[in-house]
Design a protein around this motif. Structure first.
Motif, short mmCIF file in Angstrom:
data_model
loop_
_atom_site.label_atom_id
_atom_site.label_comp_id
_atom_site.label_asym_id
_atom_site.label_seq_id
_atom_site.Cartn_x
_atom_site.Cartn_y
_atom_site.Cartn_z
N ILE A 44 9.74 5.32 -7.48
CA ILE A 44 9.10 5.63 -6.20
C ILE A 44 9.98 5.33 -4.99
O ILE A 44 9.65 5.72 -3.89
CB ILE A 44 7.74 4.90 -6.03
N ARG A 45 11.10 4.62 -5.20
CA ARG A 45 12.00 4.30 -4.07
C ARG A 45 13.06 5.38 -3.87
O ARG A 45 13.84 5.31 -2.93
CB ARG A 45 12.72 2.95 -4.29
N ASP A 46 13.09 6.34 -4.77
CA ASP A 46 14.09 7.41 -4.69
C ASP A 46 13.94 8.22 -3.40
O ASP A 46 12.83 8.41 -2.90
CB ASP A 46 13.84 8.34 -5.90
N LYS A 98 9.21 13.22 0.78
CA LYS A 98 7.92 13.93 0.74
C LYS A 98 6.72 13.02 1.03
O LYS A 98 5.63 13.51 1.33
CB LYS A 98 7.71 14.57 -0.65
N VAL A 99 6.93 11.71 0.91
CA VAL A 99 5.76 10.82 0.95
C VAL A 99 4.99 10.86 2.26
O VAL A 99 3.75 10.81 2.26
CB VAL A 99 6.14 9.36 0.55
N SER A 100 5.67 10.97 3.38
CA SER A 100 4.94 10.99 4.66
C SER A 100 4.03 12.20 4.74
O SER A 100 2.92 12.13 5.27
CB SER A 100 5.90 10.98 5.84
N GLU A 101 4.53 13.31 4.22
CA GLU A 101 3.73 14.54 4.23
C GLU A 101 2.49 14.35 3.35
O GLU A 101 1.38 14.71 3.74
CB GLU A 101 4.61 15.65 3.65
N VAL A 102 2.70 13.79 2.17
CA VAL A 102 1.57 13.56 1.26
C VAL A 102 0.57 12.59 1.90
O VAL A 102 -0.65 12.76 1.78
CB VAL A 102 2.07 13.03 -0.11
N ALA A 103 1.09 11.60 2.62
CA ALA A 103 0.22 10.58 3.23
C ALA A 103 -0.57 11.12 4.43
O ALA A 103 -1.42 10.42 4.97
CB ALA A 103 1.03 9.37 3.65
N THR A 104 -0.30 12.37 4.85
CA THR A 104 -1.12 12.95 5.93
C THR A 104 -2.40 13.59 5.37
O THR A 104 -3.30 13.92 6.12
CB THR A 104 -0.36 14.08 6.70
N ILE A 136 6.19 11.44 11.65
CA ILE A 136 5.01 11.96 10.92
C ILE A 136 3.92 10.88 10.85
O ILE A 136 2.75 11.14 11.11
CB ILE A 136 5.38 12.45 9.50
N ASP A 137 4.33 9.64 10.53
CA ASP A 137 3.34 8.55 10.40
C ASP A 137 2.58 8.31 11.71
O ASP A 137 1.40 7.98 11.71
CB ASP A 137 4.02 7.24 9.96
N SER A 138 3.29 8.43 12.83
CA SER A 138 2.67 8.12 14.13
C SER A 138 1.88 9.28 14.71
O SER A 138 1.05 9.07 15.58
CB SER A 138 3.74 7.73 15.16
N ASN A 139 2.17 10.49 14.24
CA ASN A 139 1.54 11.65 14.87
C ASN A 139 0.54 12.39 13.98
O ASN A 139 -0.01 13.41 14.41
CB ASN A 139 2.62 12.64 15.34
N ARG A 140 0.29 11.90 12.78
CA ARG A 140 -0.66 12.62 11.91
C ARG A 140 -2.08 12.44 12.45
O ARG A 140 -2.37 11.49 13.19
CB ARG A 140 -0.55 12.10 10.47
N GLU A 141 -2.97 13.35 12.01
CA GLU A 141 -4.35 13.31 12.48
C GLU A 141 -5.14 12.18 11.85
O GLU A 141 -5.90 11.48 12.50
CB GLU A 141 -5.01 14.64 12.11
N ASP A 165 -1.89 1.52 8.18
CA ASP A 165 -3.25 1.56 8.73
C ASP A 165 -4.08 0.39 8.20
O ASP A 165 -5.29 0.46 8.11
CB ASP A 165 -3.93 2.88 8.30
N ILE A 166 -3.40 -0.69 7.83
CA ILE A 166 -4.12 -1.79 7.20
C ILE A 166 -4.99 -2.54 8.21
O ILE A 166 -6.16 -2.81 7.95
CB ILE A 166 -3.13 -2.77 6.49
N GLY A 167 -4.44 -2.83 9.39
CA GLY A 167 -5.22 -3.54 10.41
C GLY A 167 -6.21 -2.63 11.12
O GLY A 167 -7.20 -3.12 11.68
N SER A 191 0.83 -1.22 0.00
CA SER A 191 0.00 0.00 0.00
C SER A 191 0.86 1.26 0.00
O SER A 191 0.45 2.31 -0.51
CB SER A 191 -0.96 0.01 1.19
N GLY A 192 2.07 1.18 0.56
CA GLY A 192 2.97 2.34 0.57
C GLY A 192 3.33 2.77 -0.85
O GLY A 192 3.53 3.96 -1.11
N ALA A 193 3.37 1.81 -1.78
CA ALA A 193 3.70 2.13 -3.17
C ALA A 193 2.66 3.09 -3.76
O ALA A 193 2.97 3.92 -4.60
CB ALA A 193 3.76 0.85 -4.01
O1 DC Z 1 5.84 1.49 3.40
P1 DC Z 1 6.52 2.67 2.71
O2 DC Z 1 7.76 3.13 3.41
O3 DC Z 1 6.72 2.45 1.26
O4 DC Z 1 5.47 3.87 2.87
C1 DC Z 1 5.74 5.14 2.37
C2 DC Z 1 4.99 6.17 3.18
O5 DC Z 1 3.60 6.07 2.93
C3 DC Z 1 5.18 6.11 4.69
O6 DC Z 1 5.97 7.17 5.16
C4 DC Z 1 3.83 6.23 5.27
C5 DC Z 1 2.87 6.17 4.14
N1 DC Z 1 1.92 5.06 4.23
C6 DC Z 1 0.74 5.31 4.90
O7 DC Z 1 0.55 6.38 5.44
N2 DC Z 1 -0.21 4.33 4.94
C7 DC Z 1 -0.01 3.14 4.38
N3 DC Z 1 -0.97 2.22 4.43
C8 DC Z 1 1.22 2.87 3.72
C9 DC Z 1 2.16 3.86 3.67
#
Ligand code: DC
Length: 235
Positions: A93-95, A101-107, A186-191, A134-136, A36-38
């Protein structure tokens, strides 16, 4: 009776080896593996390439309409790879530029709704291993097996550094460490749906575990979950 198919939801910190485990499991079980991170990374790539100001809600919403994501099986790599508007973008996408930037976008709420809706659909037929944050908790709260992965930061930094070295992408240990610590924060503290261990998830700390030990342990959990599902179907 044939074994019922289940959903395996794997969440945890960055670079804990979630995708390695998820791929191995999917291979053993004959399930689909979805990273899902992809999806968040591909959306980030689109925003960066097109110089989108993702701090503006309206702009984000309008641009998401131009993004089509799909996972297509690539025979040569024996796995499904992410396609952004029909282009295989797996290697871009692995760059580190995307990782930064991805964590910011994922908020962003709109981005999460966009990704989660597609992820939920992929689980319709079960028989899937999905990893993320956030899969589970959000995507598959009814998954038969939920795993929360963790490992010491130093160990994760070393693994990620070696991985980047192998793919020929230059980064220093300090850059990798900074990036991982920042993403964890960022991942643990986003809203919106922050990284949390679901109450019914099993914790897997693989700091001192080999890949084989880890796989064996998790395959036992899978077998238990399948047995429980069988019992529930009979009664
Ligand atoms: O698993 P990864 O490192 O490829 O994920 C990239 C970013 O995407 C990570 O910083 C958090 C976000 N992410 C998320 O918020 N929710 C998910 N289900 C998967 C990834």
């Amino acid at each position: 009776m044939a074994n019922p198919k289940i959903i395996v939801a794997i969440d945890g910190y960055s670079s804990c080896g979630k995708s390695t485990l998820a791929k191995q499991l999917a291979g053993k079980l004959g399930y689909n593996y979805i990273d899902s991170g992809a999806m968040y990374r591909a959306i980030t790539l689109y925003f960066l390439r097109n110089h989108i100001d993702f701090s503006q809600e309206e702009i984000v919403r309008a641009n998401l309409q131009n993004i089509h994501l799909s996972f297509e099986y690539v025979e040569a790599h024996h796995k499904s790879e992410i396609h952004l508007n029909d282009e295989n973008v797996e290697r871009y996408i692995r760059d580190l530029i995307v990782a930064e930037k991805v964590s910011e976008v994922a908020t962003i709420k709109e981005v999460r709704q966009f990704a989660v809706a597609q992820q939920k659909k992929m689980g319709n037929r079960r028989g899937i291993v999905m990893d993320g944050r956030d899969i589970g908790t959000v995507v598959f709260p009814d998954a038969e097996l939920k795993i929360f992965m963790t490992a010491d930061l130093e160990i994760r930094v070393k693994r990620r550094f070696e991985e980047l070295e192998q793919t020929g992408m230059p980064a220093t240990i300090d850059e990798v460490k900074h990036n991982l610590a920042m993403r964890d924060y960022i991942d643990s503290n986003r809203e919106e749906s922050p990284l949390r261990k679901a109450e019914d998830a099993k914790t897997l700390d693989n700091s001192n575990m080999s890949r084989d030990e880890q796989l064996e342990k998790v395959l036992n959990w899978v077998a238990e979950s399948i047995e429980l599902k069988k019992l529930a179907q009979v009664h």
